[in-house]
Enzyme design. Structure first.
Site, PDB file in Angstrom:
ATOM      1  N   ASN A 460       7.353  -7.046  -2.486  1.00 11.54           N
ATOM      2  CA  ASN A 460       7.047  -5.688  -2.677  1.00 11.54           C
ATOM      3  C   ASN A 460       5.798  -5.220  -3.297  1.00 11.54           C
ATOM      4  O   ASN A 460       5.342  -4.022  -3.490  1.00 11.54           O
ATOM      5  CB  ASN A 460       8.268  -4.975  -3.262  1.00 11.54           C
ATOM      6  CG  ASN A 460       9.392  -5.131  -2.712  1.00 11.54           C
ATOM      7  OD1 ASN A 460       9.495  -4.786  -1.366  1.00 11.54           O
ATOM      8  ND2 ASN A 460      10.431  -5.803  -3.301  1.00 11.54           N
ATOM      9  N   TYR A 461       5.119  -6.061  -4.319  1.00 13.37           N
ATOM     10  CA  TYR A 461       4.077  -5.504  -5.198  1.00 13.37           C
ATOM     11  C   TYR A 461       2.806  -6.394  -4.844  1.00 13.37           C
ATOM     12  O   TYR A 461       1.747  -6.308  -5.512  1.00 13.37           O
ATOM     13  CB  TYR A 461       4.447  -5.894  -6.552  1.00 13.37           C
ATOM     14  CG  TYR A 461       5.661  -4.954  -6.992  1.00 13.37           C
ATOM     15  CD1 TYR A 461       5.207  -3.477  -7.466  1.00 13.37           C
ATOM     16  CD2 TYR A 461       6.970  -5.128  -7.154  1.00 13.37           C
ATOM     17  CE1 TYR A 461       6.214  -2.757  -7.709  1.00 13.37           C
ATOM     18  CE2 TYR A 461       7.843  -4.134  -7.500  1.00 13.37           C
ATOM     19  CZ  TYR A 461       7.374  -3.065  -7.799  1.00 13.37           C
ATOM     20  OH  TYR A 461       8.360  -1.943  -8.177  1.00 13.37           O
TER      21      TYR A 461
END
Length: 503
Positions: A460-461
């Site tokens: 996600n990052y």
């Protein structure tokens, strides 16, 4: 759920009993008055036996079940989007059960009701074949909204929040959204210096509102804190983010452990994960925090003039598409890239390079506070690994002795047979030493990773192009970093990134 520690919690028991009583007949309500007197062991055993029987099925039976599941996947697991057949992420509604929530959720133990067709909104195009509801039922609504990315939705009864059926992460729609997210974070890289200069100047602003915004932004940027949303009390667990920090979550130390101006932060963040950190901050930030805490009770807001909406409005002015969240993505990705540059040794073998990769990934997970509880199987699997290491050490020692013996036997340098024997023993020793090194790397990695969740940041990052470029540059197979599902999700990045990609 009897085996679960949730059921030992009083709030879980009370909520469950309260909801169960609502489902009882008046006769049952007369008889069943106390949860403690209820014995669920028979029905519990029934379910355990059922699950064991499923595990013990012969291979052919299991194959049959798999084929049935595949048939359902074929029928319900796909949709047509812009003429392409795309995979759907979750095409089943959640069955009824007891709500768990994360951390100490005040609603744990409540009854999640079965979702009926009458609860469901279908979203498709006007000219499509509208899905048929089950016989004797009708949908809550069928709408044709092409501005949203969900295919069906319903409201769940516990938090009254909307649940959606979305496309699979590997779909074009999700891939494009993902790509845009990282492109926004890359744009931040070009203006982050100006933004930092701006919030530093605002630490001395005449307006309290601007000072609070500037200090909060410093925390979001430096510590990768989440912004934190305004929440209804009693509806969810008591968790906070940067903007919703209270005075009780923070302690100021003019000096601590040989450092000046130390802030000690201790609060429950998203999903009730504890954030605990002691960090040295700039003098002006420290002075401002003293000011923000003055004459306040522990339960008062630290940033009482600040809301997430106000902060994000300000960020939008500074850069198009900028929100507090983008800082987390930016800082995570830039940290990975810098750590990979610092830690990777081109001379290492693949196992050594992967250890460096995981260490870089770990630096990001620590920054983002992605923790996990030590896996239940950790001690056991560590033990198994240690046994393997010990056995391998023994093999290495034996190989060393064999080599020495072969060298001692080689008296005449012209003796081809004895010479070949020495070479053979050397090769074997080298191979065994490499295997031992690999096992040791694995053990180090396992130990360092036991309380850190690497997956969250990876999915996600972190801009996947950073990892793919690193793989291509250092000759590491991409499947060592991303499994099959992840490679499908990041297909756009695999196609796009070459070895000199810079975030």
């Amino acid at each position: 759920m009897l085996d679960h520690e949730y059921t030992t919690k009083e709030i879980f028991q009370n909520n469950f009993f309260h909801d169960w009583r609502k489902e009882m007949t008046s006769e049952e309500q007369e008889i069943i008055q106390e949860l403690a007197k209820c014995d669920f062991s028979e029905i519990h055993k029934y379910f355990v036996d059922k699950s064991e029987a499923r595990k013990a099925l012969p291979k052919e039976e299991k194959q049959k079940l798999k084929e049935e599941a595949d048939k359902i996947q074929e029928e319900y697991g796909y949709c047509i989007l812009d003429g392409h057949r795309e995979k759907i992420g979750n095409f089943k509604t959640e069955p009824p059960g007891l709500f768990r929530g994360r951390g100490d959720h005040p609603k744990m133990g409540m009854l999640k009701k079965r979702i009926m067709p009458e609860d469901v909104v279908i979203n498709c195009s006007r000219d499509s074949k509208i899905p048929e509801p089950p016989e004797g039922h009708k949908w809550k609504e069928v709408r044709f909204d092409n501005t949203v990315t969900w295919l069906a939705s319903w409201t769940e009864n516990i938090q009254n929040t909307l649940k959606y059926i979305m496309l699979n992460p590997s779909s074009k729609l999700k891939g494009e959204k993902d790509w845009q997210k990282y492109e926004v974070a890359r744009r931040l890289k070009d203006v982050v210096h100006e933004i930092r200069a701006r919030y530093r100047a605002d630490w001395k602003s005449k307006e309290m509102k601007n000072r609070q915004r500037a200090v909060a932004l410093y925390f979001i940027d430096k510590l990768a804190l989440r912004a934190g949303n305004e929440k209804e009390e009693g509806e969810t667990a008591d968790t906070v983010g940067c903007c919703s920090l209270r005075v009780e979550h923070i302690r100021l130390h003019p000096r601590l452990d040989g450092q000046e101006h130390v802030v000690e932060l201790d609060f429950l963040g998203k999903d009730s994960i504890r954030y605990y950190n002691k960090v040295a901050v700039e003098k002006q930030v420290f002075k401002n925090l003293q000011l923000f805490m003055k004459n306040k009770d522990p339960s008062d807001d630290l940033f009482d003039r600040l809301t997430t909406t106000f902060l994000n409005k300000h960020l939008q002015h500074l850069m198009d598409g900028l929100t507090a969240k983008v800082f987390r993505t930016y800082n995570a990705s830039i940290t990975l890239q810098e750590q990979l540059k610092a830690l990777t040794n081109p001379e290492d073998n693949v196992a050594g390079k992967l250890l460096s990769y995981n260490r870089a990934n770990r630096a990001v997970a620590v920054l983002c506070n992605h923790q996990r509880s030590v896996p239940k199987t950790f001690a056991k699997s560590m033990e198994v690994l240690q046994t393997k290491i010990d056995a391998k050490k023994k093999q290495v020692e034996e190989a060393q002795q064999e080599l020495k013996k072969a060298e001692d036997e080689l008296e005449d340098p012209k003796d081809a047979k004895a010479k070949a024997n020495v070479e053979k023993k050397k090769k074997l020793l080298k191979r065994l030493e490499e295997q031992l090194a690999r096992l040791n790397v694995q053990a180090t990695d396992k130990e360092e990773n036991k309380q850190i969740a690497l997956g969250t940041s990876k999915l996600n990052y972190l801009d996947p192009r950073i990892s793919i470029a690193w793989c291509k540059k250092f000759g590491v197979p991409i499947e060592k970093i991303y499994n099959k599902t992840q490679r499908e999700k990041f297909a756009w990045a695999i196609a796009m990134a070459n070895e000199d990609f810079e975030f």
